[in-house]
Design an enzyme around this catalytic site. Structure first.
Site, PDB file in Angstrom:
ATOM      1  N   GLN A   1       6.798   3.393  -8.361  1.00 57.54           N
ATOM      2  CA  GLN A   1       5.460   3.925  -7.873  1.00 57.54           C
ATOM      3  C   GLN A   1       4.406   3.361  -8.867  1.00 57.54           C
ATOM      4  O   GLN A   1       4.391   3.377 -10.215  1.00 57.54           O
ATOM      5  CB  GLN A   1       5.377   5.024  -7.959  1.00 57.54           C
ATOM      6  CG  GLN A   1       3.510   5.983  -7.828  1.00 57.54           C
ATOM      7  CD  GLN A   1       2.919   4.930  -5.796  1.00 57.54           C
ATOM      8  OE1 GLN A   1       4.651   4.512  -4.701  1.00 57.54           O
ATOM      9  NE2 GLN A   1       1.815   4.825  -6.152  1.00 57.54           N
TER      10      GLN A   1
ATOM     11  N   LYS B   1       4.392   9.348   1.587  1.00 60.11           N
ATOM     12  CA  LYS B   1       5.577   7.822   1.887  1.00 60.11           C
ATOM     13  C   LYS B   1       7.200   8.315   2.385  1.00 60.11           C
ATOM     14  O   LYS B   1       7.277   8.169   2.967  1.00 60.11           O
ATOM     15  CB  LYS B   1       5.871   6.731   0.521  1.00 60.11           C
ATOM     16  CG  LYS B   1       4.888   6.154   0.275  1.00 60.11           C
ATOM     17  CD  LYS B   1       5.124   5.336  -0.825  1.00 60.11           C
ATOM     18  CE  LYS B   1       3.585   4.567  -1.119  1.00 60.11           C
ATOM     19  NZ  LYS B   1       3.816   4.081  -2.241  1.00 60.11           N
TER      20      LYS B   1
ATOM     21  N   ASP C   1       8.462  -3.808  -2.104  1.00 60.62           N
ATOM     22  CA  ASP C   1       6.792  -4.019  -2.451  1.00 60.62           C
ATOM     23  C   ASP C   1       6.231  -5.091  -2.888  1.00 60.62           C
ATOM     24  O   ASP C   1       5.333  -5.528  -2.578  1.00 60.62           O
ATOM     25  CB  ASP C   1       6.037  -2.993  -3.745  1.00 60.62           C
ATOM     26  CG  ASP C   1       5.135  -1.745  -3.779  1.00 60.62           C
ATOM     27  OD1 ASP C   1       5.530  -1.583  -2.256  1.00 60.62           O
ATOM     28  OD2 ASP C   1       5.517  -0.625  -4.179  1.00 60.62           O
TER      29      ASP C   1
END
Ligand code: NAP
Length: 289
Positions: free
Chosen positions: A97, A53, A120
């Site tokens: 994460q 990422k 997200d």
């Protein structure tokens, strides 16, 4: 002609557009898209995903920062960092994460992220907007990437039968809502579903995210159907494979994603897309993609 859907190629095309849009936002408005990732513990898979990422965010000219905490980090410390990033004007996207260590409640921490920076799409407000078909929320990255791949194959989605195997909050559930928005007829399956092979045979588009190597057999696939394999499984040989028995499924499918090189690159690119979208909103500009 190959029926393999090349996720790497589709992702590269989208990245070119993101690069150009990010450059003009910075030039015209002085806003550089900023993405912050919180990573807890030393899970090697998470380390690798965050590296990918960060690398790609930098390639597109974004600001990227990673905040790493030991697995025993306290709730207070993590909460304080999220609140600090919520306030930081140079950060437009924050991601936590996953998975988190067991003592940390992911739902609690996800709900602390400012929904306007939740790139997200996992904050209850964004998940709720998708559920209620309210525009303006962020959509979870893997489903968003899968939809882009599906649209390279199908001009019209209305009325198609879409099967989704796996019901996680990260993938299966938002995927179902997204396909319902497209006026598909959807069904979902999980570990207690009966007659999965005959369900799969009905699917014009079969989307699979369960995390079991080759679980969906090739002869369950509808002839000419589209197969989107989200699963990532590492075999003892080190080989990475999906949840679908690829060679046999490819013979029946009209189009199929490989693993690796299918959905994976689209997940990262969707995160970069959501981050840029957030930066455009911050700058008060409509996002052109
Ligand atoms: P998860 O949270 O573990 O959910 C797995 C789902 O699969 C559950 O709904 C489970 O049903 C269902 N399932 C398990 N065994 C099944 C069976 N025998 N038949 C039917 N359904 C079954 O997993 P996830 O986070 O969604 O991830 C799934 C896979 O996708 C993993 O391999 C993961 O690595 C991969 N993934 C890939 C990407 C990417 O970018 N390519 C992104 C995210 C995830 P129950 O609810 O009944 O237990």
């Amino acid at each position: 002609m190959s029926n393999i859907i090349n996720g790497l190629k589709v992702a590269e095309e989208i990245k070119k557009k993101l690069f150009s849009l990010a450059s003009s936002l910075e030039k015209e408005m002085g806003v550089k898209p900023g993405l912050a990732v919180l990573r807890i513990g030393e899970d090697p898979g998470s380390q690798l995903y965050v590296q990918k990422k960060g690398f790609q965010a930098n390639e597109l000219g974004y600001h990227f920062e990673e905040h790493v905490f030991p697995s025993w980090v306290s709730t207070e410390i993590l909460k304080a960092k999220i609140e600090e990033l919520n306030q930081a004007s140079y950060i437009h996207g924050i991601i936590l994460q996953l998975p988190l260590p067991q003592h940390l409640d992911r739902f609690y921490f996800l709900s602390l992220i400012d929904p306007l920076k939740d790139v997200d799409g996992l904050h209850p407000i964004n998940a709720g907007k998708l559920m209620q078909n309210v525009p303006g929320g962020f959509i979870a990255c893997t489903p968003l990437g899968c939809l882009s791949l599906i649209q390279t194959i199908h001009d019209r989605l209305e009325g198609l039968n879409v099967g989704i195997v796996g019901t996680s909050i990260l993938v299966g559930r938002p995927m179902a809502m997204l396909m319902l928005q497209q006026k598909c007829t959807i069904w979902m399956a999980h570990s207690k579903t009966k007659n999965l092979p005959s369900l799969c045979e009905m699917a014009d588009i079969l989307i699979v995210a369960i995390g079991r190597a080759g679980f969906i057999q090739g002869n369950w696939i509808r002839k000419g159907g589209t197969v989107i394999d989200i699963g990532i499984n590492r075999l003892s040989s080190g080989l990475i494979v999906g949840d679908v028995e690829f060679e046999a499924a490819q013979k029946r499918a009209g189009a199929i994603t490989p693993v690796p090189g299918g959905v994976g690159p689209m997940t990262v690119v969707s995160l970069l897309r959501n981050t840029l979208d957030s930066a455009y909103r911050y700058a008060g500009r409509p996002f052109p993609l």
